[in-house]
Write a protein that holds these residues in place. Sequence first.
Motif, PDB file in Angstrom:
ATOM      1  N   ALA A   1      -3.122  -0.890   9.165  1.00 36.01           N
ATOM      2  CA  ALA A   1      -1.988  -1.307  10.001  1.00 36.01           C
ATOM      3  C   ALA A   1      -0.652  -1.125   9.284  1.00 36.01           C
ATOM      4  O   ALA A   1       0.388  -1.046   9.930  1.00 36.01           O
ATOM      5  N   HIS A   2      -0.697  -1.042   7.954  1.00 42.02           N
ATOM      6  CA  HIS A   2       0.537  -0.941   7.171  1.00 42.02           C
ATOM      7  C   HIS A   2       0.622   0.339   6.334  1.00 42.02           C
ATOM      8  O   HIS A   2       1.496   0.444   5.464  1.00 42.02           O
ATOM      9  N   LEU A   3      -0.237   1.307   6.597  1.00 40.45           N
ATOM     10  CA  LEU A   3      -0.281   2.544   5.797  1.00 40.45           C
ATOM     11  C   LEU A   3       1.048   3.277   5.731  1.00 40.45           C
ATOM     12  O   LEU A   3       1.364   3.896   4.722  1.00 40.45           O
ATOM     13  N   THR A   4       1.805   3.237   6.782  1.00 42.95           N
ATOM     14  CA  THR A   4       3.044   4.014   6.827  1.00 42.95           C
ATOM     15  C   THR A   4       4.197   3.329   6.091  1.00 42.95           C
ATOM     16  O   THR A   4       5.261   3.919   5.975  1.00 42.95           O
ATOM     17  N   GLU A   5       3.965   2.133   5.590  1.00 42.53           N
ATOM     18  CA  GLU A   5       5.011   1.408   4.869  1.00 42.53           C
ATOM     19  C   GLU A   5       4.960   1.781   3.388  1.00 42.53           C
ATOM     20  O   GLU A   5       3.941   1.564   2.732  1.00 42.53           O
ATOM     21  N   PRO A   6       6.049   2.330   2.856  1.00 43.13           N
ATOM     22  CA  PRO A   6       6.040   2.786   1.461  1.00 43.13           C
ATOM     23  C   PRO A   6       5.731   1.679   0.456  1.00 43.13           C
ATOM     24  O   PRO A   6       5.232   1.958  -0.626  1.00 43.13           O
ATOM     25  N   ASP A   7       6.001   0.423   0.814  1.00 44.19           N
ATOM     26  CA  ASP A   7       5.780  -0.661  -0.147  1.00 44.19           C
ATOM     27  C   ASP A   7       4.389  -1.291  -0.031  1.00 44.19           C
ATOM     28  O   ASP A   7       4.148  -2.352  -0.601  1.00 44.19           O
ATOM     29  N   LEU A   8       3.463  -0.628   0.653  1.00 49.02           N
ATOM     30  CA  LEU A   8       2.088  -1.119   0.687  1.00 49.02           C
ATOM     31  C   LEU A   8       1.487  -0.951  -0.703  1.00 49.02           C
ATOM     32  O   LEU A   8       1.421   0.167  -1.229  1.00 49.02           O
ATOM     33  N   THR A   9       1.077  -2.038  -1.295  1.00 43.81           N
ATOM     34  CA  THR A   9       0.510  -2.021  -2.649  1.00 43.81           C
ATOM     35  C   THR A   9      -0.770  -2.847  -2.671  1.00 43.81           C
ATOM     36  O   THR A   9      -0.995  -3.674  -1.779  1.00 43.81           O
ATOM     37  N   PRO A  10      -1.586  -2.651  -3.691  1.00 51.56           N
ATOM     38  CA  PRO A  10      -2.767  -3.501  -3.829  1.00 51.56           C
ATOM     39  C   PRO A  10      -2.396  -4.991  -3.876  1.00 51.56           C
ATOM     40  O   PRO A  10      -3.094  -5.813  -3.280  1.00 51.56           O
ATOM     41  N   ALA A  11      -1.307  -5.331  -4.532  1.00 51.06           N
ATOM     42  CA  ALA A  11      -0.897  -6.738  -4.601  1.00 51.06           C
ATOM     43  C   ALA A  11      -0.590  -7.287  -3.214  1.00 51.06           C
ATOM     44  O   ALA A  11      -0.965  -8.419  -2.881  1.00 51.06           O
ATOM     45  N   ARG A  12       0.071  -6.510  -2.408  1.00 50.11           N
ATOM     46  CA  ARG A  12       0.395  -6.943  -1.050  1.00 50.11           C
ATOM     47  C   ARG A  12      -0.875  -7.103  -0.201  1.00 50.11           C
ATOM     48  O   ARG A  12      -1.009  -8.046   0.573  1.00 50.11           O
ATOM     49  N   ILE A  13      -1.799  -6.194  -0.355  1.00 52.44           N
ATOM     50  CA  ILE A  13      -3.064  -6.274   0.383  1.00 52.44           C
ATOM     51  C   ILE A  13      -3.853  -7.505  -0.061  1.00 52.44           C
ATOM     52  O   ILE A  13      -4.369  -8.255   0.762  1.00 52.44           O
ATOM     53  N   ALA A  14      -3.936  -7.701  -1.376  1.00 52.06           N
ATOM     54  CA  ALA A  14      -4.656  -8.862  -1.898  1.00 52.06           C
ATOM     55  C   ALA A  14      -4.037 -10.161  -1.378  1.00 52.06           C
ATOM     56  O   ALA A  14      -4.748 -11.068  -0.941  1.00 52.06           O
ATOM     57  N   HIS A  15      -2.726 -10.238  -1.403  1.00 53.11           N
ATOM     58  CA  HIS A  15      -2.029 -11.430  -0.914  1.00 53.11           C
ATOM     59  C   HIS A  15      -2.351 -11.683   0.562  1.00 53.11           C
ATOM     60  O   HIS A  15      -2.609 -12.821   0.970  1.00 53.11           O
ATOM     61  N   ALA A  16      -2.365 -10.649   1.364  1.00 52.72           N
ATOM     62  CA  ALA A  16      -2.649 -10.787   2.793  1.00 52.72           C
ATOM     63  C   ALA A  16      -4.054 -11.317   3.047  1.00 52.72           C
ATOM     64  O   ALA A  16      -4.311 -11.947   4.075  1.00 52.72           O
ATOM     65  N   HIS A  17      -4.961 -11.079   2.102  1.00 48.82           N
ATOM     66  CA  HIS A  17      -6.344 -11.523   2.256  1.00 48.82           C
ATOM     67  C   HIS A  17      -6.665 -12.748   1.396  1.00 48.82           C
ATOM     68  O   HIS A  17      -7.832 -13.146   1.303  1.00 48.82           O
ATOM     69  N   SER A  18      -5.633 -13.300   0.777  1.00 45.03           N
ATOM     70  CA  SER A  18      -5.796 -14.492  -0.072  1.00 45.03           C
ATOM     71  C   SER A  18      -6.849 -14.299  -1.161  1.00 45.03           C
ATOM     72  O   SER A  18      -7.694 -15.161  -1.407  1.00 45.03           O
ATOM     73  N   ILE A  19      -6.805 -13.119  -1.781  1.00 44.46           N
ATOM     74  CA  ILE A  19      -7.677 -12.853  -2.926  1.00 44.46           C
ATOM     75  C   ILE A  19      -6.813 -12.331  -4.066  1.00 44.46           C
ATOM     76  O   ILE A  19      -5.663 -11.957  -3.865  1.00 44.46           O
ATOM     77  N   SER A  20      -7.370 -12.307  -5.238  1.00 42.94           N
ATOM     78  CA  SER A  20      -6.628 -11.783  -6.383  1.00 42.94           C
ATOM     79  C   SER A  20      -6.647 -10.253  -6.349  1.00 42.94           C
ATOM     80  O   SER A  20      -7.518  -9.640  -5.712  1.00 42.94           O
ATOM     81  N   VAL A  21      -5.699  -9.682  -7.042  1.00 42.68           N
ATOM     82  CA  VAL A  21      -5.663  -8.217  -7.153  1.00 42.68           C
ATOM     83  C   VAL A  21      -6.936  -7.735  -7.845  1.00 42.68           C
ATOM     84  O   VAL A  21      -7.524  -6.720  -7.458  1.00 42.68           O
TER      85      VAL A  21
END
Length: 106
Positions: free
Chosen positions: A7-27
Amino acid sequence: MPAHARAHLTEPDLTPARIAHAHSISVRALYRLRTRAGLSPEQWIIEQRLDGARSTLLSPAGRSRTVASVARAWGFTDPGHFTLRFRAAYGVTPRRLRAAPPGPAA
C-alpha cells in the motif's frame, strides 16, 4: 508485512523501520521474518517497485511518460539509480525495454 508495504510502495520514505512500526514489531523481528521468506525487507521493496515500474513502462499509458517520472512514481528518487537497478534485475535498461516491440515475453 506485504499488504502494508504494498500500500505504501510508491512512497520514497518506505523503510523497514516504518514497516516494523506499522506492525508493532521490532526492525530485527521484521528482518527475521523477511529473511525466512528469502529476501531482506529492502530487497523485497526494491523488487516490488521494479516490478511495478516495469509494468508501468510496458503499459499504454506508461509508454508516454518519461522513465524518470515512472521511477519517481514508484518511489525511486534518483533516476540513474533506478536505471542501474532496473538493468541489473531485467538485463535491459528501462528505455530499451520500452522501445522493444511488444511480445509475449515482455
